[in-house]
Design a protein around this motif. Structure first.
Motif, PDB file in Angstrom:
ATOM      1  N   ARG A   1       1.137  -0.312   8.815  1.00  0.00           N
ATOM      2  CA  ARG A   1       2.488   0.558   9.038  1.00  0.00           C
ATOM      3  C   ARG A   1       2.070   1.892   9.928  1.00  0.00           C
ATOM      4  O   ARG A   1       3.024   2.587  10.314  1.00  0.00           O
ATOM      5  N   LYS A   2       1.026   2.242  10.012  1.00  0.00           N
ATOM      6  CA  LYS A   2       0.664   3.544  10.519  1.00  0.00           C
ATOM      7  C   LYS A   2       1.106   4.587   9.809  1.00  0.00           C
ATOM      8  O   LYS A   2       1.629   5.714  10.441  1.00  0.00           O
ATOM      9  N   THR A   3       1.376   4.542   8.638  1.00  0.00           N
ATOM     10  CA  THR A   3       2.018   5.584   7.662  1.00  0.00           C
ATOM     11  C   THR A   3       1.028   6.355   7.112  1.00  0.00           C
ATOM     12  O   THR A   3       1.239   7.260   6.303  1.00  0.00           O
ATOM     13  N   MET A   4      -0.322   6.006   7.349  1.00  0.00           N
ATOM     14  CA  MET A   4      -1.412   6.787   6.758  1.00  0.00           C
ATOM     15  C   MET A   4      -2.677   6.660   7.765  1.00  0.00           C
ATOM     16  O   MET A   4      -2.623   5.699   8.379  1.00  0.00           O
ATOM     17  N   ASN A   5      -3.219   7.838   7.966  1.00  0.00           N
ATOM     18  CA  ASN A   5      -4.327   8.098   8.980  1.00  0.00           C
ATOM     19  C   ASN A   5      -5.727   8.432   8.173  1.00  0.00           C
ATOM     20  O   ASN A   5      -5.482   9.449   7.597  1.00  0.00           O
ATOM     21  N   LEU A   6      -6.527   7.544   8.304  1.00  0.00           N
ATOM     22  CA  LEU A   6      -7.945   8.021   7.821  1.00  0.00           C
ATOM     23  C   LEU A   6      -8.911   8.640   8.535  1.00  0.00           C
ATOM     24  O   LEU A   6      -9.962   8.632   8.170  1.00  0.00           O
ATOM     25  N   ASP A   7      -8.567   9.000   9.793  1.00  0.00           N
ATOM     26  CA  ASP A   7      -9.365   9.580  10.818  1.00  0.00           C
ATOM     27  C   ASP A   7     -10.116  10.819  10.306  1.00  0.00           C
ATOM     28  O   ASP A   7     -11.281  11.060  10.771  1.00  0.00           O
ATOM     29  N   ALA A   8      -9.472  11.474   9.304  1.00  0.00           N
ATOM     30  CA  ALA A   8      -9.854  12.888   8.978  1.00  0.00           C
ATOM     31  C   ALA A   8     -10.659  12.885   7.590  1.00  0.00           C
ATOM     32  O   ALA A   8     -10.793  13.682   6.953  1.00  0.00           O
TER      33      ALA A   8
ATOM     34  N   LEU B   1       0.583  12.675   7.344  1.00  0.00           N
ATOM     35  CA  LEU B   1      -0.144  11.347   7.366  1.00  0.00           C
ATOM     36  C   LEU B   1      -1.588  11.248   7.159  1.00  0.00           C
ATOM     37  O   LEU B   1      -2.100  10.162   7.344  1.00  0.00           O
ATOM     38  N   THR B   2      -2.197  12.285   7.584  1.00  0.00           N
ATOM     39  CA  THR B   2      -3.651  12.414   7.540  1.00  0.00           C
ATOM     40  C   THR B   2      -4.132  12.990   6.217  1.00  0.00           C
ATOM     41  O   THR B   2      -3.712  13.925   5.607  1.00  0.00           O
ATOM     42  N   VAL B   3      -5.212  12.072   5.597  1.00  0.00           N
ATOM     43  CA  VAL B   3      -5.887  12.517   4.232  1.00  0.00           C
ATOM     44  C   VAL B   3      -7.205  12.893   4.421  1.00  0.00           C
ATOM     45  O   VAL B   3      -7.755  12.531   5.731  1.00  0.00           O
ATOM     46  N   LYS B   4      -7.664  13.696   3.402  1.00  0.00           N
ATOM     47  CA  LYS B   4      -9.184  14.067   3.494  1.00  0.00           C
ATOM     48  C   LYS B   4     -10.004  13.560   2.737  1.00  0.00           C
ATOM     49  O   LYS B   4     -11.141  13.416   2.954  1.00  0.00           O
TER      50      LYS B   4
ATOM     51  N   LEU C   1      -4.121  21.746  -4.298  1.00  0.00           N
ATOM     52  CA  LEU C   1      -4.424  20.563  -3.710  1.00  0.00           C
ATOM     53  C   LEU C   1      -3.531  19.633  -3.955  1.00  0.00           C
ATOM     54  O   LEU C   1      -2.835  19.313  -5.102  1.00  0.00           O
ATOM     55  N   CYS C   2      -3.139  18.591  -3.103  1.00  0.00           N
ATOM     56  CA  CYS C   2      -2.003  17.701  -3.314  1.00  0.00           C
ATOM     57  C   CYS C   2      -2.634  16.183  -3.357  1.00  0.00           C
ATOM     58  O   CYS C   2      -3.290  15.715  -2.260  1.00  0.00           O
ATOM     59  N   VAL C   3      -2.467  15.765  -4.415  1.00  0.00           N
ATOM     60  CA  VAL C   3      -2.826  14.271  -4.558  1.00  0.00           C
ATOM     61  C   VAL C   3      -1.796  13.389  -4.656  1.00  0.00           C
ATOM     62  O   VAL C   3      -0.694  13.656  -5.189  1.00  0.00           O
ATOM     63  N   VAL C   4      -1.886  12.057  -4.004  1.00  0.00           N
ATOM     64  CA  VAL C   4      -0.723  11.155  -4.142  1.00  0.00           C
ATOM     65  C   VAL C   4      -1.266   9.731  -4.340  1.00  0.00           C
ATOM     66  O   VAL C   4      -2.290   9.426  -3.893  1.00  0.00           O
ATOM     67  N   PRO C   5      -0.639   9.230  -5.477  1.00  0.00           N
ATOM     68  CA  PRO C   5      -1.224   7.785  -5.759  1.00  0.00           C
ATOM     69  C   PRO C   5      -0.365   6.819  -4.999  1.00  0.00           C
ATOM     70  O   PRO C   5       0.968   7.081  -4.669  1.00  0.00           O
ATOM     71  N   LEU C   6      -0.925   5.637  -4.504  1.00  0.00           N
ATOM     72  CA  LEU C   6      -0.276   4.701  -3.607  1.00  0.00           C
ATOM     73  C   LEU C   6      -0.576   3.287  -4.382  1.00  0.00           C
ATOM     74  O   LEU C   6      -1.731   2.954  -4.312  1.00  0.00           O
ATOM     75  N   TYR C   7       0.359   2.737  -4.869  1.00  0.00           N
ATOM     76  CA  TYR C   7       0.224   1.307  -5.492  1.00  0.00           C
ATOM     77  C   TYR C   7       1.225   0.515  -5.191  1.00  0.00           C
ATOM     78  O   TYR C   7       2.511   1.043  -5.052  1.00  0.00           O
ATOM     79  N   GLY C   8       1.289  -0.846  -5.472  1.00  0.00           N
ATOM     80  CA  GLY C   8       2.237  -1.583  -5.467  1.00  0.00           C
ATOM     81  C   GLY C   8       3.377  -1.746  -6.178  1.00  0.00           C
ATOM     82  O   GLY C   8       2.968  -1.000  -7.303  1.00  0.00           O
ATOM     83  N   GLY C   9       4.603  -2.057  -5.950  1.00  0.00           N
ATOM     84  CA  GLY C   9       5.622  -2.010  -6.988  1.00  0.00           C
ATOM     85  C   GLY C   9       6.563  -0.656  -7.115  1.00  0.00           C
ATOM     86  O   GLY C   9       7.212  -0.592  -7.972  1.00  0.00           O
ATOM     87  N   SER C  10       6.142   0.167  -6.457  1.00  0.00           N
ATOM     88  CA  SER C  10       6.728   1.582  -6.359  1.00  0.00           C
ATOM     89  C   SER C  10       7.135   1.864  -4.984  1.00  0.00           C
ATOM     90  O   SER C  10       6.606   1.095  -3.945  1.00  0.00           O
ATOM     91  N   SER C  11       8.087   2.513  -4.629  1.00  0.00           N
ATOM     92  CA  SER C  11       8.845   2.817  -3.452  1.00  0.00           C
ATOM     93  C   SER C  11       7.931   2.982  -2.214  1.00  0.00           C
ATOM     94  O   SER C  11       7.038   4.142  -2.247  1.00  0.00           O
TER      95      SER C  11
ATOM     96  N   SER D   1       5.799  11.306   0.761  1.00  0.00           N
ATOM     97  CA  SER D   1       4.739  11.983   0.592  1.00  0.00           C
ATOM     98  C   SER D   1       3.481  12.103   1.461  1.00  0.00           C
ATOM     99  O   SER D   1       3.081  13.238   1.558  1.00  0.00           O
ATOM    100  N   LEU D   2       3.072  11.106   2.203  1.00  0.00           N
ATOM    101  CA  LEU D   2       2.117  11.163   2.901  1.00  0.00           C
ATOM    102  C   LEU D   2       2.617  11.917   4.435  1.00  0.00           C
ATOM    103  O   LEU D   2       2.011  12.778   4.656  1.00  0.00           O
ATOM    104  N   GLU D   3       3.776  11.979   4.593  1.00  0.00           N
ATOM    105  CA  GLU D   3       4.459  12.795   5.564  1.00  0.00           C
ATOM    106  C   GLU D   3       4.279  14.141   5.474  1.00  0.00           C
ATOM    107  O   GLU D   3       4.181  15.105   6.176  1.00  0.00           O
ATOM    108  N   ARG D   4       4.514  14.624   3.978  1.00  0.00           N
ATOM    109  CA  ARG D   4       4.306  15.994   3.690  1.00  0.00           C
ATOM    110  C   ARG D   4       2.942  16.536   3.686  1.00  0.00           C
ATOM    111  O   ARG D   4       2.708  17.707   3.613  1.00  0.00           O
TER     112      ARG D   4
END
Ligand code: ADP
Ligand code: MG
Length: 550
Positions: A152-159, A84-87, A114-124, A131-134
């Protein structure tokens, strides 16, 4: 000549990234890259303005990769990822951009793990959470979806160490100002912030004032093209004998996969003949030449502008002054006799800073004409070899790979997971995936034997069909999709409720079929077939263009 990509090395990018860029065919950094990359690598905040199409994505993506540890030595970094923590985070205005930018970062980060994940509306949402959990190193998100995950606290931007606002003007125009502020407040003050935009209205400066620290500013002036100067177009010539041109063009078109193209011929007759050949090969080609009435020409242009044609086949005269947006490819079916007309033709692509490609089919003896064009334009025309069947196969696999990746990014796969699970009990997952790809590739494996297909063509029903007023229907599936006459008659009689008597001659090509039906049921058949499927797949069904009207 400079050593390829030395330009990128001198900006402070690693050997590894530089090598990747060379492999991608990037020879030199663009102006915005030259200015922005060193500033970002030195961890300055940045306010960068540059026009669309100037390479802003790489200008922030490459420093992000290098700064958050996409370095060669480290290898896969999954162990260092925390759920859940992204850089690093890139905010973009739209779903399309989220996919595009994340695809670009993925491409540049090849081999770094390096792992990159897109987050946008309209997808699951579930898929994104997984993906964020991984553990994601970089997320590329639309503001709305980013907020969803924060709530939802499914992503953490502290880092978060680097945050980029891409197309900032666009995001403000879309009303994301408040969302952006909220997201920025969730990230540490110590983060580096960069803002990229095509324009710099006052509202952006206000955001920058509040959230950027001692930002460096850079603005890249739009490149002025002097009057009469050539647009930036990739220019390639293929040396082919006259008789080989249709087959060569087929392969080149498949390799290049143009979004929209004009093919120039010298004569009206050539325009007609080539249009017919290309239509028989499954393209939607439209002819345009001076022998047609104005009314016909208008109708053709309307179809082209409406995106109802893939290719416009034209003579110079007919195409004069045409303004068609977003022509990606110009094909010279012959070398134009006058070098000036070459310049005219290729000026129709590469507009407004977009990338364009000009392809010329030259006969061996026309080599000399190419030279005189080069002299006039002071630009080089690369001579390439016609793609081989193996090249096309490799290209198809690449397309398959890209579409699988897109499917993965889009998520929403829950309904088929059960099948994977069942197969996984019995087989290695790697083999399961390989088998699926093989099947997918087989269905897209078109035109493997282009020459033989050309010999078979014109594969048109020649004998009398027995119908009093027959209409030819084009159906976008043929032998390769394992379509037989029985499938076609069965589908037409079954779906449209017409009797077999209304169906005449049937011709099955590798990738398409032509079926004659009675004029009076033609529209019913087209309508019914549009909702139906053949061998489990939706297919194109339309009236085949009558070659005599070309
Ligand atoms: P922008 O965001 O400024 O509109 P993009 O980042 O989308 O532009 O880049 C436009 C195109 O230019 C992309 O297809 C990209 O792959 C290509 N490109 C970017 N940098 C370079 C370079 N240094 N050399 C060649 N092509 C490049
Ligand atoms: Mg961009």
């Amino acid at each position: 000549m400079p050593v390829p990509s030395s330009g990128f090395l001198s900006l402070g990018l690693s050997d590894k990234l530089t090598a990747t860029l060379t492999a991608l065919g990037y020879e030199e950094p663009t102006p915005v890259q030259r200015e922005a990359i060193p500033l970002m690598l030195a961890q300055h905040d940045l306010l960068a303005q540059a026009a669309t199409g100037t390479g802003k994505t790489a200008a922030f993506a490459l420093p992000i990769i290098q700064l958050i540890g996409g370095d060669a030595a480290a290898g896969p970094r999954s162990k260092e990822r925390t759920a859940l923590t992204v850089k690093a985070m890139v905010l973009v205005p739209t779903r399309e951009l989220a996919m595009q930018v994340s695809e670009a970062i993925h491409k540049y980060a090849r081999g770094t793990g390096l792992c990159v994940v897109p987050l946008y509306g309209g997808s699951s949402m579930q898929q994104q959470i997984r993906s964020l959990e991984r553990g994601a190193d970089v997320v590329v998100a639309t503001p709305g979806r980013a907020l969803d995950h924060l709530r939802r606290k499914t992503m953490n931007l502290d880092a978060v160490r680097v945050l980029v606002l891409d197309e900032a003007d666009e995001m403000l125009d879309m009303g994301f100002a408040e969302d952006i502020e909220t997201i920025l407040d969730e990230t540490p003050d110590t983060r580096q912030t960069a803002l990229f935009s095509a324009t710099m209205p006052a509202r952006i400066l206000k955001i920058a004032e509040r959230h950027l620290q001692k930002p460096r500013r850079l603005a890249i002036a739009r490149e002025k093209t002097a009057a009469g100067k050539m647009p930036r177009v990739r220019q390639v010539a293929y040396i082919v004998r006259r008789s080989e041109k249709p087959a060569a063009l087929d392969r080149i078109l498949e390799m290049e996969d143009p979004a929209s193209a004009i093919v120039f011929c010298r004569t009206r007759l050539e325009v007609d003949t080539l249009t017919e050949t290309l239509n028989a090969h499954g393209y939607r080609a439209e002819a345009l030449h001076g022998g047609m009435e104005q009314r016909q020409r208008d109708a053709v242009m309307n179809r082209v502008r409406a995106g109802k044609a893939d290719l416009l086949i034209a003579t110079d005269v007919a195409a004069r002054g045409l303004d068609i947006e977003q022509i990606t490819h110009i094909v010279n079916y012959d070398v134009p006799a006058a070098p000036e007309s070459y310049v005219h033709r290729i000026g129709r692509t590469g507009r407004a800073g977009r990338a364009g490609t000009a392809i010329t089919l030259a006969e061996p003896r026309e080599h000399r004409l190419l030279r005189s064009i080069e002299q006039l334009t002071k630009q080089k025309i690369d001579v390439a070899t016609v793609p081989t069947v193996a090249d096309l196969k490799a290209r198809r696999l690449e397309v398959t790979r890209a579409s699988i990746r897109e499917r993965l990014l889009a998520g929403d796969l829950d309904d088929v997971r059960g099948v994977v699970q069942a197969l996984a009990n019995e087989f290695d997952l790697f083999d399961v995936a390989a088998a699926a790809i093989k099947m997918l590739d087989a269905t897209t494996d078109a035109d493997a034997e282009i020459e033989t297909e050309i010999e078979k063509e014109p594969a048109r029903p020649s004998r009398g069909s027995g119908l009093s007023s027959p209409v030819r229907l084009f159906i976008g599936a043929g032998r390769k999709a394992k379509i037989g006459p029985g499938d076609l008659v069965g589908a037409i009689t079954g779906e449209a409720g017409v009797t077999a008597k209304s169906v005449g001659a049937i011709e099955i090509g590798d990738n398409f079929s032509i079926v004659e039906v009675s004029e009076d049921v033609a529209d019913d058949v087209i309508r019914a077939m549009k909702g139906a499927s053949l061998r489990g797949k939706k297919v194109t069904v339309r009236r085949d263009r009558d070659p005599r009207q070309a």
